[in-house]
Design an enzyme around this catalytic site. Structure first.
Site, short mmCIF file in Angstrom:
data_model
loop_
_atom_site.label_atom_id
_atom_site.label_comp_id
_atom_site.label_asym_id
_atom_site.label_seq_id
_atom_site.Cartn_x
_atom_site.Cartn_y
_atom_site.Cartn_z
N TYR A 146 28.10 46.86 -62.63
CA TYR A 146 28.21 45.79 -61.64
C TYR A 146 26.84 45.58 -61.04
CZ TYR A 146 29.67 43.22 -57.42
OH TYR A 146 29.82 42.28 -56.43
N ASP A 241 18.86 48.53 -62.50
CA ASP A 241 19.51 48.17 -61.24
C ASP A 241 19.70 49.48 -60.47
OD1 ASP A 241 22.59 46.43 -60.27
OD2 ASP A 241 21.19 47.71 -59.16
N LYS A 269 20.86 48.53 -50.30
CA LYS A 269 21.48 49.68 -49.65
C LYS A 269 20.50 50.58 -48.89
CE LYS A 269 25.14 49.45 -53.15
NZ LYS A 269 26.38 49.01 -52.47
P1 KE4 Z 1 25.31 43.61 -52.82
O1 KE4 Z 1 25.14 42.14 -53.18
O2 KE4 Z 1 26.76 43.96 -52.59
O3 KE4 Z 1 24.39 44.05 -51.68
O4 KE4 Z 1 24.81 44.49 -54.08
C1 KE4 Z 1 25.39 44.22 -55.34
C2 KE4 Z 1 25.22 45.45 -56.21
C3 KE4 Z 1 24.24 45.43 -57.18
N1 KE4 Z 1 24.04 46.51 -57.98
C4 KE4 Z 1 24.79 47.63 -57.84
C5 KE4 Z 1 24.54 48.79 -58.75
C6 KE4 Z 1 25.80 47.70 -56.85
O5 KE4 Z 1 26.55 48.82 -56.74
C7 KE4 Z 1 26.02 46.60 -56.01
C8 KE4 Z 1 27.10 46.58 -54.95
N2 KE4 Z 1 27.86 47.77 -54.82
C9 KE4 Z 1 29.23 47.63 -54.39
C10 KE4 Z 1 29.90 49.01 -54.39
N3 KE4 Z 1 30.07 49.49 -55.70
C11 KE4 Z 1 29.33 46.93 -53.06
C12 KE4 Z 1 30.65 47.09 -52.34
C13 KE4 Z 1 31.33 45.76 -52.18
O6 KE4 Z 1 31.24 44.93 -53.11
O7 KE4 Z 1 31.99 45.59 -51.12
#
Ligand code: KE4
Length: 435
Positions: A146, A241, A269
């Site tokens: 993801y 990523d 994060k």
């Molecule tokens: P954000 O757009 O949510 O800040 O980041 C996206 C993203 C990109 N790459 C990786 C490896 C990620 O894990 C994420 C987002 N992580 C999720 C939890 N697995 C966010 C939680 C959510 O979607 O509420």
């Protein structure tokens, strides 16, 4: 005594009147675990406190940012003064220069760094830049990884997309995703086949070096090294990523752990310390293709926001000046894994605990989990029973089989022992539910 959730239930009723599903990110709705979400009032260290006053030991940690625990004094020190200097200018500040310098110093591949406001923005921008740099349209991603919710990456995606059963989302035009080639994680042959089928057309390969969005599945060293070699041979941009792994697995991220530098890297994060922050970086020749030095456009009103930079820098400062944190996270991860495995053995349950550093996932599967197929065959009903029992016993794990548990430097041995005691009850409940 059963926990009271009346205030959270009332808040959830109100939330659904104004917010789709009552939440601002799908996984927070707890739909995969068959109960209603709790609403949080405050957090401190490893503890969450909900609107009903229930206390939980937290293993979500805001999905990764709170590596030092919640409301750590090192992050809050001087924050009021920082706010007093103004919240946003739309003009450059020295704070964002310092953030870029810190990231570039920690991560050799990031010779230049651009700040954005989320992990999604970071990966979306990195893909566009890789396409602009190479003049190629196709990208390779991996099932179950993801990278946020930008159109071309919402194909066979993990995290909430997998949890909600829409790994490939409606609303994304076929014309967009036709350039996205999906390969199998940890399967180098599937990547070689993709390159052979699309000679000279692949702009980038993007992956989580340690997948954490189909549950935790570490990239095999030979897989990561093989991708590096394939990208070298084909002039393809290798993008790590590291939104989750960056500054978590080590101060130099997964790249430092594996000894493989990508061409570009995405962060989020931890570098924001809980504030909305993302970043992408890479080799100078690539990054200089983005506006204003190059033609590939990317922009953001709040990119490099001074308050977000201040808080994020405080967290990176602490991690840089307290390297013992990483050894502590490793030890906690190993202690946690050992304790879970002992409990699985005690209950005679065939489940798999995958752990790498402070990231772990308990897969309700009776076979090793090394790929997307392995992960999605997990027993999500059993996971839901486990989650609800842990919650009612004061332990907050991720409300989905396809997420990670996050340990922080604030988790103590006493926290782990309390978690094991709850888990003992949760495994008994799972066995009772299995009949
Ligand atoms: P954000 O757009 O949510 O800040 O980041 C996206 C993203 C990109 N790459 C990786 C490896 C990620 O894990 C994420 C987002 N992580 C999720 C939890 N697995 C966010 C939680 C959510 O979607 O509420």
């Amino acid at each position: 005594m059963a926990m009271e959730h009346a205030a959270s239930r009332a808040a959830f009723d109100q939330a659904r009147q104004y917010i789709p599903g009552g939440v601002n990110s799908p996984v927070r709705a707890f739909r995969a675990v068959g109960t209603d979400p709790v609403f949080i009032r405050k957090a401190q260290g490893t503890r969450l406190f909900d609107l009903d006053g229930n206390e939980y030991i937290d293993y979500i940690c805001s999905w990764g940012p709170m590596i030092l625990g919640h409301a750590h004094p090192a992050l809050l020190e001087g924050a009021a003064e920082a706010m007093g200097r103004g919240l946003s200018f739309g003009l450059p500040t020295d704070l964002e220069v310092e953030m870029a310098r810190r990231i570039s110093t920690a991560y050799p591949a990031a010779q230049l760094v651009r700040m954005v406001n989320s992990g999604t923005e970071a990966t979306m921008s990195a893909i566009r830049l890789a396409r602009g740099f190479t003049g190629r349209d196709k990208i390779i991603k991996f099932e179950g990884c993801y990278h946020g919710h930008s159109d071309c990456l919402l194909v066979k995606a993990g995290s909430g997309a997998l949890t909600c059963g829409v790994p490939t989302s409606p609303g994304v035009p076929a014309d967009v995703v036709k350039h996205t080639v999906v390969c199998r994680y940890n399967d180098l042959e599937s990547v070689k086949e993709a390159f052979a089928a699309n000679p000279g057309q692949i702009a980038a390969v993007i992956l989580e070096p340690v997948a954490a969005n189909m549950g935790v599945i570490p990239g095999k060293p030979e897989f990561i090294a093989g991708l590096r070699q394939l990208c070298n041979e084909t002039g393809t941009v290798l993008i790590f990523d590291e939104v989750i792994t960056g500054f978590r697995l080590s101060y130099g991220g997964a790249a430092q752990v594996y000894g493989v530098q990508p061409d570009m890297v995405c962060f989020g994060k931890i570098i924001g310390g809980g504030m909305p922050v993302g970043a992408y970086g890479g080799r100078r020749e690539i990054m200089e293709c983005v506006a204003p030095t190059g033609p590939v456009y990317q922009a953001g009103t709040l990119s490099g926001n001074p308050l977000a930079m201040y808080i994020g820098l405080r967290q990176l400062d602490y991690l840089n000046t307290h390297p013992e944190v990483y050894a502590q996270l490793e030890q906690s991860g190993e202690k946690f894994a050992a304790g879970v495995r002992d409990l699985l053995q005690k209950h005679g349950l065939p489940y798999q605990l995958q752990q790498m550093g402070s990231l772990c996932t308990l897969f309700f599967a009776d076979h090793p989990v090394e790929s997307y197929e392995d992960a999605v065959s997990s027993d999500t009903e059993a996971f839901a029973v486990y989650f609800r029992t842990m919650l009612e016993n004061g332990i907050m794990v991720a409300p989905s089989q396809f997420e990670a548990m996050f340990l922080s430097a604030a988790h103590t041995d006493a926290d782990l022992e309390a978690t094991f005691a709850a888990m003992d009850k949760a495994f008994a409940a799972v066995k009772a539910a299995r009949g």
